[in-house]
Design an enzyme around this catalytic site. Structure first.
Site, mmCIF file in Angstrom:
data_model
loop_
_atom_site.group_PDB
_atom_site.id
_atom_site.type_symbol
_atom_site.label_atom_id
_atom_site.label_comp_id
_atom_site.label_asym_id
_atom_site.label_seq_id
_atom_site.Cartn_x
_atom_site.Cartn_y
_atom_site.Cartn_z
ATOM 1 N N ASP A 84 -3.985 10.445 9.311
ATOM 2 C CA ASP A 84 -2.582 9.726 9.761
ATOM 3 C C ASP A 84 -2.143 10.361 11.179
ATOM 4 O O ASP A 84 -2.461 11.313 11.577
ATOM 5 C CB ASP A 84 -1.555 10.386 8.460
ATOM 6 C CG ASP A 84 -1.984 9.980 7.306
ATOM 7 O OD1 ASP A 84 -2.436 8.798 6.968
ATOM 8 O OD2 ASP A 84 -1.343 10.457 6.304
ATOM 9 N N GLU A 117 0.669 -1.289 0.026
ATOM 10 C CA GLU A 117 -0.213 0.125 0.260
ATOM 11 C C GLU A 117 0.734 1.239 0.085
ATOM 12 O O GLU A 117 1.547 1.318 1.160
ATOM 13 C CB GLU A 117 -0.963 -0.149 1.282
ATOM 14 C CG GLU A 117 -1.930 1.195 1.513
ATOM 15 C CD GLU A 117 -2.410 0.785 2.829
ATOM 16 O OE1 GLU A 117 -2.806 2.000 3.385
ATOM 17 O OE2 GLU A 117 -2.896 -0.120 3.385
#
Length: 273
Positions: free
Chosen positions: A66, A55
């Site tokens: 994130d 990924e």
């Protein structure tokens, strides 16, 4: 569910009597060439197996999903000049090893590049599809058209807060597999696997029994990967890998991938227990 290209990696793992490992890493950190070295290492080297699916993250200036580790790496990548087009070189690098690459990106970057153009260039580079954390199927008409036109997988996300209706609709919209976020909140390593993950996957299995499910957010070692492998088709690991390269850079040599390789070996063993 159509397993697409990326789902075949999960199915191949199942055919071997194990679960799959999905490894996340952002292009551009510590720099673009250095990130390509990391990606090659994550694919496995020599007789040492690596991740089943890679990924590739595309750094973004406002990464709402994130955690601190990936934000730090992404910020450094942006400061060092990473560009959207660099993700296609990363995809080519992974594809050249025989490992399947997908891209994880915030939708604004695709939109600015041009949805059809991004899909075209991703497929041309050997990419299998996109993971889109901030794009829901209801707002993805352009992506549906482009992914169909270029034969790319659509990997959407569900979380412990998703309703049954949302889970069913999202699973139906996917091609490849479904990304189940095991915890509420941002990415990052955690001491223990989420207790919500098994219940979320059970709900997915009940609502969409044919769907392949990868579980991510918080997995940082082989024991946690083995625990996730008891109920999911794939364990997704990101921050733990990025942290190894951050540690190496802070120790004076970002090209030292010893820690990353050790972690990879532990996780590969974990999904094979």
């Amino acid at each position: 569910m159509n397993a697409g290209i990326s789902g075949l990696a999960l199915q191949r793992a199942a055919a071997e009597g194990r679960k799959a490992l999905v490894a996340y890493y952002p292009v551009g950190y510590p720099d673009v060439p250095g990130s390509l070295d990391v990606l090659r290492a994550l694919c496995g080297e020599g007789d040492e197996p690596g991740a089943d699916l890679i990924e590739i993250g595309l750094p973004y200036s406002d990464p709402v999903m994130d955690g601190v580790v990936i934000q730090r790496a992404g910020t450094r990548a942006l400061e060092r000049g990473v560009r959207t087009c660099d993700v296609f070189a990363a995809v080519e690098t992974v594809a050249s090893t025989g490992t399947t690459p997908v891209v994880m990106t915030y939708w604004n970057l695709v939109d600015r590049y041009g949805v059809d153009a991004f899909a075209r260039d991703l497929r041309s580079a050997g990419g299998a599809g996109l993971i889109t954390p901030d794009l829901v199927p209801d707002e993805a008409s352009d992506w549906f058209a482009a992914s169909d036109a270029h034969g790319l997988d659509r990997i959407f996300l569900v979380s412990p807060s998703s309703s049954d209706e949302r889970i069913a609709a999202t699973a139906a919209a996917c091609r490849g597999w479904l990304y189940a976020t095991a915890v509420m909140g941002v990415t990052g390593t955690r001491e223990q696997s989420s207790s919500m993950a098994p219940d979320l996957v059970a709900s997915i299995r009940a609502l969409a029994p044919e769907v392949l499910v990868g579980v991510g957010l918080g997995i940082s070692n082989g024991d946690q990967a083995a625990a996730v492998a008891q109920f999911a088709d794939a364990a997704i690991v990101g921050s733990a890998f990025v942290k190894q390269v951050l540690n190496a850079e802070e120790a004076g040599d970002a090209s030292d991938l010893t820690g990353l390789r050790t972690l990879l070996s532990d996780l590969v063993a974990g999904v094979r227990r």
